[in-house]
Design a protein around this motif. Structure first.
Motif, PDB file in Angstrom:
ATOM      1  N   THR A   1       8.545   1.937  -4.693  1.00  0.00           N
ATOM      2  CA  THR A   1       8.923   1.521  -6.049  1.00  0.00           C
ATOM      3  C   THR A   1       9.496   0.115  -6.098  1.00  0.00           C
ATOM      4  OG1 THR A   1       9.407   3.827  -6.576  1.00  0.00           O
ATOM      5  CG2 THR A   1      10.232   2.152  -8.099  1.00  0.00           C
ATOM      6  N   GLY A   2      10.541  -0.143  -5.332  1.00  0.00           N
ATOM      7  CA  GLY A   2      11.176  -1.458  -5.329  1.00  0.00           C
ATOM      8  C   GLY A   2      10.276  -2.557  -4.786  1.00  0.00           C
ATOM      9  N   PRO A   3       9.688  -2.359  -3.616  1.00  0.00           N
ATOM     10  CA  PRO A   3       8.820  -3.411  -3.069  1.00  0.00           C
ATOM     11  C   PRO A   3       7.647  -3.769  -3.973  1.00  0.00           C
ATOM     12  CG  PRO A   3       9.399  -1.819  -1.365  1.00  0.00           C
ATOM     13  CD  PRO A   3       9.925  -1.281  -2.652  1.00  0.00           C
ATOM     14  N   VAL A   4       7.034  -2.781  -4.632  1.00  0.00           N
ATOM     15  CA  VAL A   4       5.909  -3.074  -5.518  1.00  0.00           C
ATOM     16  C   VAL A   4       6.387  -3.815  -6.765  1.00  0.00           C
ATOM     17  CG1 VAL A   4       4.167  -2.022  -7.041  1.00  0.00           C
ATOM     18  CG2 VAL A   4       4.427  -1.216  -4.689  1.00  0.00           C
ATOM     19  N   ALA A   5       7.504  -3.389  -7.314  1.00  0.00           N
ATOM     20  CA  ALA A   5       8.041  -4.049  -8.510  1.00  0.00           C
ATOM     21  C   ALA A   5       8.357  -5.514  -8.252  1.00  0.00           C
ATOM     22  CB  ALA A   5       9.288  -3.312  -8.990  1.00  0.00           C
ATOM     23  N   ASP A   6       8.810  -5.843  -7.044  1.00  0.00           N
ATOM     24  CA  ASP A   6       9.193  -7.211  -6.703  1.00  0.00           C
ATOM     25  C   ASP A   6       8.027  -8.062  -6.205  1.00  0.00           C
ATOM     26  OD1 ASP A   6      11.795  -6.558  -7.326  1.00  0.00           O
ATOM     27  OD2 ASP A   6      12.377  -6.153  -5.245  1.00  0.00           O
ATOM     28  N   ALA A   7       6.901  -7.439  -5.905  1.00  0.00           N
ATOM     29  CA  ALA A   7       5.844  -8.122  -5.162  1.00  0.00           C
ATOM     30  C   ALA A   7       4.992  -9.039  -6.021  1.00  0.00           C
ATOM     31  CB  ALA A   7       4.955  -7.098  -4.475  1.00  0.00           C
ATOM     32  N   ASP A   8       4.576 -10.142  -5.422  1.00  0.00           N
ATOM     33  CA  ASP A   8       3.530 -10.974  -6.003  1.00  0.00           C
ATOM     34  C   ASP A   8       2.154 -10.391  -5.673  1.00  0.00           C
ATOM     35  OD1 ASP A   8       5.193 -13.336  -6.906  1.00  0.00           O
ATOM     36  OD2 ASP A   8       5.719 -13.271  -4.767  1.00  0.00           O
ATOM     37  N   ALA A   9       2.046  -9.789  -4.490  1.00  0.00           N
ATOM     38  CA  ALA A   9       0.785  -9.181  -4.055  1.00  0.00           C
ATOM     39  C   ALA A   9       1.087  -7.860  -3.356  1.00  0.00           C
ATOM     40  CB  ALA A   9       0.024 -10.106  -3.115  1.00  0.00           C
ATOM     41  N   VAL A  10       0.314  -6.833  -3.697  1.00  0.00           N
ATOM     42  CA  VAL A  10       0.441  -5.517  -3.076  1.00  0.00           C
ATOM     43  C   VAL A  10      -0.872  -5.228  -2.351  1.00  0.00           C
ATOM     44  CG1 VAL A  10       0.810  -3.056  -3.434  1.00  0.00           C
ATOM     45  CG2 VAL A  10       1.974  -4.719  -4.906  1.00  0.00           C
ATOM     46  N   PHE A  11      -0.792  -5.027  -1.050  1.00  0.00           N
ATOM     47  CA  PHE A  11      -1.984  -4.746  -0.247  1.00  0.00           C
ATOM     48  C   PHE A  11      -2.082  -3.253   0.035  1.00  0.00           C
ATOM     49  CE2 PHE A  11      -1.390  -9.208   0.442  1.00  0.00           C
ATOM     50  CZ  PHE A  11      -2.655  -9.725   0.704  1.00  0.00           C
ATOM     51  N   ILE A  12      -3.240  -2.688  -0.243  1.00  0.00           N
ATOM     52  CA  ILE A  12      -3.504  -1.298   0.104  1.00  0.00           C
ATOM     53  C   ILE A  12      -4.196  -1.286   1.464  1.00  0.00           C
ATOM     54  CG2 ILE A  12      -4.714   0.823  -0.527  1.00  0.00           C
ATOM     55  CD1 ILE A  12      -4.553  -0.051  -3.447  1.00  0.00           C
ATOM     56  N   ALA A  13      -3.501  -0.760   2.469  1.00  0.00           N
ATOM     57  CA  ALA A  13      -4.028  -0.756   3.840  1.00  0.00           C
ATOM     58  C   ALA A  13      -3.908   0.650   4.431  1.00  0.00           C
ATOM     59  CB  ALA A  13      -3.278  -1.777   4.697  1.00  0.00           C
ATOM     60  N   VAL A  14      -4.345   1.621   3.675  1.00  0.00           N
ATOM     61  CA  VAL A  14      -4.289   3.014   4.125  1.00  0.00           C
ATOM     62  C   VAL A  14      -5.622   3.397   4.766  1.00  0.00           C
ATOM     63  CG1 VAL A  14      -2.591   3.650   2.377  1.00  0.00           C
ATOM     64  CG2 VAL A  14      -5.038   3.850   1.861  1.00  0.00           C
ATOM     65  N   GLY A  15      -5.650   4.544   5.411  1.00  0.00           N
ATOM     66  CA  GLY A  15      -6.846   4.974   6.127  1.00  0.00           C
ATOM     67  C   GLY A  15      -7.984   5.361   5.193  1.00  0.00           C
ATOM     68  N   THR A  16      -9.210   5.097   5.659  1.00  0.00           N
ATOM     69  CA  THR A  16     -10.419   5.545   4.948  1.00  0.00           C
ATOM     70  C   THR A  16     -11.343   6.223   5.959  1.00  0.00           C
ATOM     71  OG1 THR A  16     -11.419   3.352   5.253  1.00  0.00           O
ATOM     72  CG2 THR A  16     -10.297   3.787   3.152  1.00  0.00           C
ATOM     73  N   PRO A  17     -10.931   7.372   6.484  1.00  0.00           N
ATOM     74  CA  PRO A  17     -11.732   8.043   7.515  1.00  0.00           C
ATOM     75  C   PRO A  17     -13.049   8.560   6.950  1.00  0.00           C
ATOM     76  CG  PRO A  17      -9.979   9.491   6.737  1.00  0.00           C
ATOM     77  CD  PRO A  17      -9.738   8.149   6.094  1.00  0.00           C
TER      78      PRO A  17
END
Length: 438
Positions: free
Chosen positions: A71-87
């Motif tokens: 919640t906090g990191p996304v609210a403050d971010a200029d850029a949010v990277f999605i780097a989750v698994g895609t098996p």
């Protein structure tokens, strides 16, 4: 710049640490509380040379931190990277996007102010469209641009690849999004890294096309290796001869037991499925998958041909991970090899410099040894599967003296036939003529 990195797997952790080293403030987010606590203690969940020191230095400089709450990191971010698994999805080979879409919904609820949401995970063409739809559905007022920024990291050399990339691909037609990601990667301008802007779908396809092409090069030279053995040629010289042609290049022309790892098998299968969904046949990529699967299974027969009937015999396997400088066992050629040896009635002992804990999850029914010399003691054959540097200068006299039979099957061609003959080995390698006999 403030960056939120969603996912602390291989891509997320390496990317987050490198972005922090550029001077950005990065918060890495993961739902696994145990992993986050370990990272806060400085314990790195994957083996990647130099990553532990990179993480530690940036944590100390307060540019890198870890949390389970986005919640906090996304609210403050200029850029949010999605780097989750895609098996690979069970049953059909499609990329499983469950984690990507779940992250998109959670990010949507936390957005505040203009933000660029970036898919760093390897995703099928059109995934960015769905991520954007999910975000706007969950938060219609969000001021957001969704972009694609595929990664091109090699395990074992990921930090260098990130800091000295061949190219940086940014997929978005939005000028504000391009500006933000240009600032994120601006520190690399000193290295003159080419920053390539494309449409989002083009960027998504570039990643799959690149991996499929590299997998094709590996598979091609493996088939040439089989032909070389039959006609009395040397595949290493063939590879050098064609690789000196600038149109072909020398990389990924090393014959061996077939490709594995977290990317090539998964991404080639996913690309085939993407094509099928759009009524396109990728016959070359389909053939690559089939040839590679057959090759990995055939390696056990190669050992049997060299050592004779394996029932009741002991085979020492050196190297278990799919490549050196990683502990990654995903689709490693060692798995079908060892399984095939066991099916033939052999007893298998194995050693890997860093991958044995991961290997035990895949291959629980074999004996693990702390060093190569313990591994070969009393063995009827030694098989080199992964080209770890530790295996390149073994004491051959000591190896021969410890073995019951001096049979060596070198699936990575790291030794020379004449040297092995001089030490009295029965030696088989891949795609080379004049194999030595005792």
């Amino acid at each position: 710049m403030r960056i939120a990195m969603i996912g602390t797997g291989y891509v997320g952790l390496v990317s987050g640490a490198c972005f922090a080293d550029f001077g950005h403030h990065v918060t890495c987010v993961d739902k696994d509380a145990g992993k986050i606590e370990a990272l806060r203690r400085g314990e790195i969940p994957i083996f990647e040379p130099g990553l532990d020191a990179l993480v530690a230095s940036n944590v100390k400089a307060r540019r890198l931190d870890f949390t389970t709450d986005l919640t906090g990191p996304v609210a403050d971010a200029d850029a949010v990277f999605i780097a989750v698994g895609t098996p690979s999805r069970r049953g059909d080979g499609h990329a499983d996007l469950t984690y990507v879409y779940s992250a998109a919904r959670e990010i949507a609820a936390a957005l505040s102010g203009f933000t660029v949401v970036v898919t760093k995970s390897t995703v099928p063409v059109g995934t960015g469209d769905e991520v954007e739809r999910l975000i706007r559905e969950a938060n219609p007022s969000a001021d957001v641009v969704v972009a694609s920024n595929p990664e091109f990291l090699r395990e074992g050399a990921a930090i260098r690849d990130f800091k000295f990339p061949d190219r940086i691909v940014v997929g978005t037609d939005d000028e504000r999004g391009r500006k933000v990601l240009g600032e994120v990667y601006r520190p690399l301008s000193l290295n003159q890294a080419p920053l390539m802007y494309t449409a989002r779908r083009t960027a998504e396809l570039i990643k799959y096309a690149a991996n499929a092409f590299l997998a094709t090069k590996i598979t091609f030279i493996n088939e040439i290796a089989d032909l070389s053995e039959k006609v009395g040629a040397d595949v290493q010289q063939v590879a050098r001869g064609i690789g000196l042609d600038n149109r072909i290049g020398s990389k990924f022309l090393h014959a061996g037991p077939g490709f594995g790892g977290s990317c090539f098998p998964k991404d080639t299968r996913a690309l085939v499925k993407i094509a099928q969904d759009h009524d396109v046949q990728l016959r070359i990529v389909e053939a690559v998958l089939g040839v590679n699967d057959n090759r990995k299974r055939a390696m056990a027969r190669k050992v049997s041909n060299a050592a004779g009937n394996l029932r009741g015999k002991t085979v020492a396997v050196l190297g278990l991970t799919f490549k050196p400088d990683t502990d990654d066992m995903r689709e490693a050629p060692s798995i079908p090899l060892v399984t095939g040896l066991l099916d033939m009635g052999a007893k298998v002992r194995a050693h890997d410099p860093v991958g044995m804990e991961q290997a035990k999850k895949e291959l629980p029914d074999i004996e693990y040894c702390d060093d190569p010399y313990e591994c070969v003691k009393g063995a009827d054959a030694m098989v080199i599967v992964t080209e770890w540097v530790q295996f390149r200068a073994l004491d051959l006299d000591r190896i021969k003296g410890a073995m019951a039979q001096p049979v060596v099957v070198d699936l990575r061609n790291i030794y020379r036939a004449d040297d092995m003959a001089a030490h009295g080995f029965i030696y088989e390698s891949v795609g080379r003529r004049g194999e030595a006999r005792k």
